[in-house]
Write a protein that holds these residues in place. Structure first.
Motif, PDB file in Angstrom:
ATOM      1  N   CYS A  96      41.654 103.507 -30.706  1.00 43.30           N
ATOM      2  CA  CYS A  96      42.957 103.307 -30.600  1.00 43.30           C
ATOM      3  C   CYS A  96      43.279 102.763 -32.612  1.00 43.30           C
ATOM      4  N   LYS A  97      42.149 103.275 -33.363  1.00 45.27           N
ATOM      5  CA  LYS A  97      43.232 103.165 -34.626  1.00 45.27           C
ATOM      6  C   LYS A  97      43.555 104.719 -34.396  1.00 45.27           C
ATOM      7  N   SER A  98      43.239 105.577 -34.185  1.00 41.16           N
ATOM      8  CA  SER A  98      44.188 107.208 -33.897  1.00 41.16           C
ATOM      9  C   SER A  98      45.339 106.988 -33.112  1.00 41.16           C
ATOM     10  N   ILE A  99      45.897 105.447 -31.934  1.00 44.91           N
ATOM     11  CA  ILE A  99      46.867 105.386 -31.538  1.00 44.91           C
ATOM     12  C   ILE A  99      47.884 104.477 -32.859  1.00 44.91           C
ATOM     13  N   SER A 100      47.205 103.788 -33.026  1.00 42.45           N
ATOM     14  CA  SER A 100      47.583 102.929 -33.866  1.00 42.45           C
ATOM     15  C   SER A 100      48.747 103.937 -35.524  1.00 42.45           C
ATOM     16  N   HIS A 101      47.911 104.779 -35.594  1.00 42.60           N
ATOM     17  CA  HIS A 101      48.429 105.842 -37.204  1.00 42.60           C
ATOM     18  C   HIS A 101      49.432 106.607 -36.310  1.00 42.60           C
ATOM     19  N   ALA A 102      49.334 107.362 -35.173  1.00 39.96           N
ATOM     20  CA  ALA A 102      50.424 108.472 -34.193  1.00 39.96           C
ATOM     21  C   ALA A 102      51.547 107.120 -34.376  1.00 39.96           C
ATOM     22  N   VAL A 103      51.778 105.872 -34.099  1.00 36.30           N
ATOM     23  CA  VAL A 103      52.729 104.611 -33.277  1.00 36.30           C
ATOM     24  C   VAL A 103      52.965 104.327 -35.105  1.00 36.30           C
ATOM     25  N   GLY A 104      52.820 104.620 -36.023  1.00 35.07           N
ATOM     26  CA  GLY A 104      53.041 103.706 -36.607  1.00 35.07           C
ATOM     27  C   GLY A 104      53.504 104.834 -38.137  1.00 35.07           C
ATOM     28  N   LYS A 105      53.813 106.471 -37.892  1.00 35.70           N
ATOM     29  CA  LYS A 105      54.698 107.097 -38.256  1.00 35.70           C
ATOM     30  C   LYS A 105      56.063 106.798 -37.514  1.00 35.70           C
ATOM     31  N   GLY A 106      55.894 106.464 -36.546  1.00 37.61           N
ATOM     32  CA  GLY A 106      57.619 106.241 -36.078  1.00 37.61           C
ATOM     33  C   GLY A 106      58.268 107.366 -35.753  1.00 37.61           C
ATOM     34  N   ALA A 107      59.164 107.617 -36.283  1.00 43.41           N
ATOM     35  CA  ALA A 107      60.386 108.873 -36.371  1.00 43.41           C
ATOM     36  C   ALA A 107      59.915 110.333 -37.327  1.00 43.41           C
ATOM     37  N   LEU A 108      58.771 109.805 -38.111  1.00 39.17           N
ATOM     38  CA  LEU A 108      57.828 110.066 -39.376  1.00 39.17           C
ATOM     39  C   LEU A 108      57.797 111.671 -38.883  1.00 39.17           C
ATOM     40  N   GLY A 109      56.796 111.165 -37.250  1.00 34.73           N
ATOM     41  CA  GLY A 109      55.619 111.729 -36.866  1.00 34.73           C
ATOM     42  C   GLY A 109      56.354 113.008 -35.557  1.00 34.73           C
ATOM     43  N   GLU A 110      58.141 112.397 -35.391  1.00 35.00           N
ATOM     44  CA  GLU A 110      58.456 113.220 -34.412  1.00 35.00           C
ATOM     45  C   GLU A 110      57.612 112.882 -33.243  1.00 35.00           C
ATOM     46  N   VAL A 111      57.210 112.102 -32.247  1.00 38.12           N
ATOM     47  CA  VAL A 111      56.666 111.392 -31.991  1.00 38.12           C
ATOM     48  C   VAL A 111      57.524 109.575 -30.960  1.00 38.12           C
ATOM     49  N   LEU A 112      58.755 109.970 -31.536  1.00 36.47           N
ATOM     50  CA  LEU A 112      59.324 108.872 -30.321  1.00 36.47           C
ATOM     51  C   LEU A 112      60.190 109.733 -29.367  1.00 36.47           C
ATOM     52  N   GLY A 113      61.183 108.566 -28.606  1.00 36.09           N
ATOM     53  CA  GLY A 113      61.795 109.214 -27.497  1.00 36.09           C
ATOM     54  C   GLY A 113      60.822 109.864 -26.859  1.00 36.09           C
ATOM     55  N   SER A 114      61.611 109.584 -25.030  1.00 36.08           N
ATOM     56  CA  SER A 114      61.101 110.331 -23.690  1.00 36.08           C
ATOM     57  C   SER A 114      60.147 111.834 -23.714  1.00 36.08           C
ATOM     58  N   ALA A 115      59.517 111.856 -23.475  1.00 42.65           N
ATOM     59  CA  ALA A 115      58.574 113.215 -23.012  1.00 42.65           C
ATOM     60  C   ALA A 115      59.228 113.793 -22.157  1.00 42.65           C
ATOM     61  N   GLY A 116      60.130 113.245 -21.491  1.00 39.02           N
ATOM     62  CA  GLY A 116      61.350 114.085 -20.772  1.00 39.02           C
ATOM     63  C   GLY A 116      60.570 114.508 -18.713  1.00 39.02           C
ATOM     64  N   SER A 117      59.625 113.686 -18.405  1.00 36.00           N
ATOM     65  CA  SER A 117      58.723 113.543 -17.837  1.00 36.00           C
ATOM     66  C   SER A 117      58.961 111.671 -17.356  1.00 36.00           C
ATOM     67  N   GLU A 118      58.095 111.637 -15.950  1.00 32.06           N
ATOM     68  CA  GLU A 118      57.839 110.261 -15.308  1.00 32.06           C
ATOM     69  C   GLU A 118      56.493 109.638 -15.473  1.00 32.06           C
ATOM     70  N   ASN A 119      55.741 108.741 -15.110  1.00 29.92           N
ATOM     71  CA  ASN A 119      54.727 108.316 -14.399  1.00 29.92           C
ATOM     72  C   ASN A 119      54.257 108.012 -13.455  1.00 29.92           C
ATOM     73  N   VAL A 120      53.211 107.416 -12.745  1.00 29.55           N
ATOM     74  CA  VAL A 120      53.392 107.207 -11.323  1.00 29.55           C
ATOM     75  C   VAL A 120      53.292 106.197 -11.219  1.00 29.55           C
ATOM     76  N   GLN A 121      54.341 105.393 -12.040  1.00 29.89           N
ATOM     77  CA  GLN A 121      55.009 104.145 -11.430  1.00 29.89           C
ATOM     78  C   GLN A 121      56.424 104.019 -11.542  1.00 29.89           C
ATOM     79  N   GLY A 122      56.831 105.874 -11.576  1.00 27.65           N
ATOM     80  CA  GLY A 122      58.142 106.045 -12.378  1.00 27.65           C
ATOM     81  C   GLY A 122      59.200 105.809 -13.243  1.00 27.65           C
ATOM     82  N   GLU A 123      57.743 105.510 -13.741  1.00 27.11           N
ATOM     83  CA  GLU A 123      59.034 105.131 -15.151  1.00 27.11           C
ATOM     84  C   GLU A 123      58.509 106.551 -16.053  1.00 27.11           C
ATOM     85  N   VAL A 124      59.839 106.308 -17.175  1.00 28.76           N
ATOM     86  CA  VAL A 124      60.368 107.317 -18.191  1.00 28.76           C
ATOM     87  C   VAL A 124      58.973 107.430 -18.971  1.00 28.76           C
TER      88      VAL A 124
END
Ligand code: P6P
Length: 333
Positions: free
Chosen positions: A35-63
């Motif tokens: 969770c610490k690692s996830i917090s770090h990744a989330v906290g970077k926001g646009a600076l971490g190039e981790v925002l936006g969609s992954a271009g895939s869907e999960n088992v729930q049918g959600e993007v």
């Protein structure tokens, strides 16, 4: 207040109550580190190039958002090698995830929603991780989905992290609810709220009111009475909050009371609701009950529900005991 770390808390709980065996302590600390690692990744926001969609869907049918996929990978990789787990299951994966043969297996099974509230990621609103821990059935052999289908009363631990203005970890192992705040400079989880208790009454409710026209009568009646305020049968005014991030709504309720509702509604008559039983409703229900609140699907205690499928959904009413009992009563009329 003397700073108590997560490790010290877990060691002392084991010494005082013999309630957290070493393997469970290791599991909790590994999840907390993830969770610490996830917090770090989330906290970077646009600076971490981790925002936006992954271009895939999960088992729930959600993007899937990039951070959904990244958070899932962080939890899988953190937990694979420790020897404390027999298998894992995630909202983001259709099937269960056995521990690779190159690693030893343990007696616990971990379920998680790696990043709950994904629709809030790109607009900088609190999101979080929810996790639940079960014991593998005796003599299970190769793990199966069936082995996970245990009622919520069988959970040995549950918790969530909220990635918000602070990063917090809220945890129960069946002996009350405690909150740890991440000290970012030291990288350690520090106990900041001991034995959290939910007020039994409240003036605050949480529901997505855009679904009003789809609600079934018991929910419509209950919410209308809240909206009538002091002019109606409740004789007091109520406030409404809806963050669309269960972890954030539940954390508010744990701290100041309230009732969280995601009912079944007429949009999908064949579905009992939107939220998932195994890795959203069950862990939250365990925490809420441990803090003196209540959690039902409108007619049954959530923790008593016998799961039939790994990703099954459930209606959720949880929070301040007296409010949950009132809305449950309307379902039984
Ligand atoms: P809606 C997030 O997607 C989630 O699973 C919960 O965290 C949240 O409470 C709910 O769905 C929000 O649903 O329909 O209001 O967007």
């Amino acid at each position: 207040m003397k700073r108590v770390s997560l490790t010290q808390y877990l060691v002392e709980e084991q010494r005082l109550h013999n309630s957290i065996p070493a393997e469970l302590r290791l599991l909790i600390e590994v999840v907390a580190r993830a969770c610490k690692s996830i917090s770090h990744a989330v906290g970077k926001g646009a600076l971490g190039e981790v925002l936006g969609s992954a271009g895939s869907e999960n088992v729930q049918g959600e993007v899937q958002k990039k951070l959904d996929v990244l958070s899932n990978e962080i939890l899988l990789e953190a937990n694979e090698w420790g020897g404390h787990l027999a298998a894992m299951a995630s909202e983001e994966m259709e099937t269960i995830h056995p521990i690779p043969n190159r690693y030893p297996k343990g007696e616990y099974m971990l379920l998680f929603d790696p990043l709950d509230g994904s629709s809030n990621i790109d607009v900088n609103v609190s999101i979080g991780t929810i996790f639940s821990v079960l014991k593998a059935p005796e003599g299970m052999g190769e793990p199966t989905e069936q082995a996970f289908l245990q009622p919520g009363t069988r959970q040995v631990a549950a918790g969530y992290a909220v990635y918000g203005p602070q990063t917090v970890l809220v945890l129960t192992t069946g002996d009350g609810v405690n909150c740890f705040t991440l000290d970012r400079e030291m990288g350690s989880w520090v106990l900041t709220q001991r034995d959290m208790k939910i007020p039994e009454d409240t003036r605050e409710f949480a529901i997505n009111a855009s679904n009003t026209r789809h609600w079934y009568p018991p929910v419509t009646r209950y919410v209308n009475e809240l909206l009538a305020g002091k002019t109606g049968p409740r004789g007091k005014d109520f406030n409404m909050r809806w963050i669309a991030s269960m972890v954030a709504d539940v954390h508010r309720i744990l701290n100041r009371g309230g009732i969280f509702m995601y009912p079944a509604d007429a949009r999908e008559p064949d579905k009992p609701g939107k939220l998932r039983l195994m890795y959203e409703a069950n862990p939250m229900a365990f925490l809420i009950e441990q803090a003196g609140g209540a959690a039902t699907n409108g007619t049954q205690r959530i923790l008593d529900i016998q799961p039939k499928k790994l990703h099954e959904r459930v209606a959720v009413f949880l929070g301040s005991k007296n409010e949950v009992e009132r809305v449950t009563g309307y379902h039984q009329q």
